[in-house]
Design an enzyme around this catalytic site. Structure first.
Site, mmCIF file in Angstrom:
data_model
loop_
_atom_site.group_PDB
_atom_site.id
_atom_site.type_symbol
_atom_site.label_atom_id
_atom_site.label_comp_id
_atom_site.label_asym_id
_atom_site.label_seq_id
_atom_site.Cartn_x
_atom_site.Cartn_y
_atom_site.Cartn_z
ATOM 1 N N CYS A 1 33.583 49.755 33.824
ATOM 2 C CA CYS A 1 35.056 49.243 34.642
ATOM 3 C C CYS A 1 36.059 50.152 34.145
ATOM 4 O O CYS A 1 37.258 50.178 35.167
ATOM 5 C CB CYS A 1 35.316 47.926 34.596
ATOM 6 S SG CYS A 1 33.716 46.953 35.246
ATOM 7 N N HIS B 1 42.331 46.435 36.481
ATOM 8 C CA HIS B 1 41.108 45.945 36.993
ATOM 9 C C HIS B 1 40.816 44.709 37.372
ATOM 10 O O HIS B 1 41.053 43.784 36.911
ATOM 11 C CB HIS B 1 40.058 46.307 35.717
ATOM 12 C CG HIS B 1 38.507 45.959 36.082
ATOM 13 N ND1 HIS B 1 37.881 46.420 37.273
ATOM 14 C CD2 HIS B 1 37.637 45.268 35.428
ATOM 15 C CE1 HIS B 1 36.844 46.013 37.104
ATOM 16 N NE2 HIS B 1 36.550 45.382 36.320
ATOM 17 N N ASN C 1 34.690 42.230 42.099
ATOM 18 C CA ASN C 1 34.935 43.432 41.193
ATOM 19 C C ASN C 1 34.031 44.463 41.408
ATOM 20 O O ASN C 1 32.765 44.395 41.514
ATOM 21 C CB ASN C 1 34.086 42.593 40.061
ATOM 22 C CG ASN C 1 34.131 43.439 38.704
ATOM 23 O OD1 ASN C 1 34.376 44.659 38.975
ATOM 24 N ND2 ASN C 1 33.893 42.971 37.430
HETATM 25 N N1 ACO Z 1 28.129 28.958 41.076
HETATM 26 C C1 ACO Z 1 28.103 27.510 40.507
HETATM 27 N N2 ACO Z 1 27.983 27.295 39.222
HETATM 28 C C2 ACO Z 1 27.686 28.330 38.389
HETATM 29 C C3 ACO Z 1 27.717 29.674 38.987
HETATM 30 C C4 ACO Z 1 27.859 29.970 40.176
HETATM 31 N N3 ACO Z 1 27.854 31.220 40.900
HETATM 32 N N4 ACO Z 1 27.664 30.534 37.786
HETATM 33 C C5 ACO Z 1 27.478 29.928 36.766
HETATM 34 N N5 ACO Z 1 27.334 28.636 37.043
HETATM 35 C C6 ACO Z 1 27.513 27.399 36.063
HETATM 36 C C7 ACO Z 1 26.750 27.561 35.070
HETATM 37 O O1 ACO Z 1 25.176 27.698 35.019
HETATM 38 C C8 ACO Z 1 27.251 26.586 33.963
HETATM 39 O O2 ACO Z 1 26.466 25.145 34.210
HETATM 40 P P1 ACO Z 1 26.352 24.446 33.172
HETATM 41 O O3 ACO Z 1 27.372 24.112 32.551
HETATM 42 O O4 ACO Z 1 25.511 23.309 33.847
HETATM 43 O O5 ACO Z 1 25.191 24.954 32.014
HETATM 44 C C9 ACO Z 1 28.639 26.108 34.619
HETATM 45 O O6 ACO Z 1 28.718 26.921 35.864
HETATM 46 C C10 ACO Z 1 29.711 27.097 33.651
HETATM 47 O O7 ACO Z 1 29.464 28.181 33.583
HETATM 48 P P2 ACO Z 1 30.160 29.381 32.617
HETATM 49 O O8 ACO Z 1 29.507 30.527 32.725
HETATM 50 O O9 ACO Z 1 30.764 28.684 31.455
HETATM 51 O O10 ACO Z 1 31.455 29.457 33.472
HETATM 52 P P3 ACO Z 1 32.625 30.008 33.339
HETATM 53 O O11 ACO Z 1 33.897 29.024 33.639
HETATM 54 O O12 ACO Z 1 32.997 31.046 32.209
HETATM 55 O O13 ACO Z 1 32.890 31.143 34.408
HETATM 56 C C11 ACO Z 1 32.585 33.588 34.828
HETATM 57 C C12 ACO Z 1 32.052 32.218 34.689
HETATM 58 C C13 ACO Z 1 33.582 33.365 36.098
HETATM 59 C C14 ACO Z 1 31.688 34.484 35.024
HETATM 60 C C15 ACO Z 1 33.713 33.831 33.667
HETATM 61 O O14 ACO Z 1 32.973 33.611 32.574
HETATM 62 C C16 ACO Z 1 34.075 35.346 33.883
HETATM 63 O O15 ACO Z 1 34.899 35.408 34.629
HETATM 64 N N6 ACO Z 1 34.044 36.218 32.848
HETATM 65 C C17 ACO Z 1 34.495 37.402 32.834
HETATM 66 C C18 ACO Z 1 33.457 38.230 33.843
HETATM 67 C C19 ACO Z 1 34.044 39.443 33.966
HETATM 68 O O16 ACO Z 1 35.215 39.939 33.918
HETATM 69 N N7 ACO Z 1 33.377 40.582 34.338
HETATM 70 C C20 ACO Z 1 33.519 41.659 34.755
HETATM 71 C C21 ACO Z 1 33.562 42.348 33.318
HETATM 72 S S1 ACO Z 1 33.458 44.017 33.200
HETATM 73 C C22 ACO Z 1 33.108 44.702 34.464
HETATM 74 O O17 ACO Z 1 33.848 44.520 35.411
HETATM 75 C C23 ACO Z 1 31.521 45.085 34.459
#
Ligand code: ACO
Length: 322
Positions: free
Chosen positions: A113, A249, A279
């Protein structure tokens, strides 16, 4: 001489996939996706004719038109991508062929990214060294082909698209830039290459699709990106409020809002398109730049700061006069 952006372009696939459409595919909901990421919909490639090369070429043509530059005037083409259609030739060489940019050297850059920023900074270094004068820089991704569409934690996050800029060696333009990497953190965002068919190799089952430890990536982004922005501003002797627009980004609106809070700046300074693009990795910053440019939000002389983070781990930033 430094890099000055003189034209922008982009290409998003026509097919728009909403959060509701994804909730028919995996156990998710519009409410979960929007509240966690700010994403409402994304554009996805939906035919064999549309791919990394076709989007890169269309974005490149549109940037050349905007800049008033003919393909044969280009002496450099850099493409930032992790999702080339071919391992070789590079996407940049294939773009060169399609555009008939016969005088340009061309190669790809893989910094995930952060790739567009690494490419822009590389162009700036070539310009400073007096090696090239006119470059086309493209960020393009078809992440849809690298995603496990049964994994709800990643498939809701990404979109396809391409963004491009034409940069010219100029007395003004780039004020300062930086980039960095930390390979020791690379295992939080991984996409291994495909099956090894070598009959003599000890075969291990490869992870074929993109794997992400979302929480660790989140922590990395909200710590590293503001640090990177602050040190760039320090290098330029400027304050956060001196910048007219921050084009970051577009991974997650919560990350963008957290950076705005850390810099004590209003969100109006942080244009965003993550709600309708998702993204798009290396394409996200140039797609946003093109959107902002076409909306005529940028005035000559404005100061803009581009910054991003990504797999590798990598991060980068560039401070420019428009
Ligand atoms: N829909 C519903 N529930 C979901 C989903 C979904 N799409 N995805 C995960 N969950 C659930 C998980 O299973 C978990 O359930 P559990 O508590 O029963 O185990 C719960 O939601 C919480 O999951 P987390 O991973 O803790 O959710 P979080 O609040 O951290 O959000 C997210 C996840 C959005 C991915 C966040 O961590 C994030 O934005 N991280 C950064 C990602 C990013 O920027 N990526 C790009 C990086 S670099 C590049 O661009 C390639």
């Amino acid at each position: 001489m430094r890099a000055k952006i003189i034209g922008t372009g982009s290409r998003l696939p026509d097919k728009v996939v909403t959060n509701d459409a994804l909730s028919a595919l995996v156990d998710t909901s519009d409410e979960w996706i929007q509240s966690r990421t700010g994403i409402c919909e994304r554009h996805l490639v939906s035919s064999e004719q549309e791919n990394t090369l076709s989007m890169a070429v269309q974005a490149g043509q549109s940037a050349l038109k905007d800049a008033g530059i003919a393909p044969e005037q280009l002496d450099l083409i850099l493409v930032a991508t992790v999702s080339s259609d071919f391992l070789t030739p590079s996407t940049a060489c294939m773009v060169q062929k399609e555009l008939e940019a016969c005088n340009a050297a061309a190669f790809d850059i893989n910094a995930a990214c952060s790739g567009f920023l690494f490419a822009l900074n590389t162009v700036d270094a070539y310009f400073q060294a007096g090696i090239y004068q006119t470059a086309l820089i493209i960020g393009v991704e078809t992440l849809s082909k690298l995603i496990d569409w049964s994994d709800r934690s990643t498939c809701v996050l990404f979109g396809d698209g391409a963004g491009a800029v034409v940069a010219k060696a100029s007395e003004e333009g780039m004020i300062a830039c930086l980039q960095g990497s930390d390979g020791s953190g690379g295992d939080i965002l991984v996409c291994k290459s495909r099956t090894n068919n070598n009959p003599y190799a000890h075969t291990v089952k490869d992870l074929d699709y993109l794997f992400m430890n979302g929480q660790e990536v989140f922590k990395f982004a909200v710590k590293k990106e503001p640090e990177c922005i602050q040190s760039l501003l320090q290098q330029a002797g400027m304050k956060p409020s001196d910048v007219d627009y921050y084009l970051l980004h577009q991974a997650n609106y919560r990350i963008i809002a957290s950076i705005a809070r850390k810099l004590k700046l209003p969100l109006e300074k942080f244009p965003s398109n993550v709600s309708h693009c998702g993204n798009t990795s290396a394409a996200s910053i140039p797609i946003l730049l093109d959107e902002v440019n076409k909306k005529e939000m940028l005035k000559k002389g404005d100061t803009i700061l581009l910054s991003g983070f990504g797999a590798g781990l990598t991060w980068g930033a560039a401070l420019l006069k428009w």
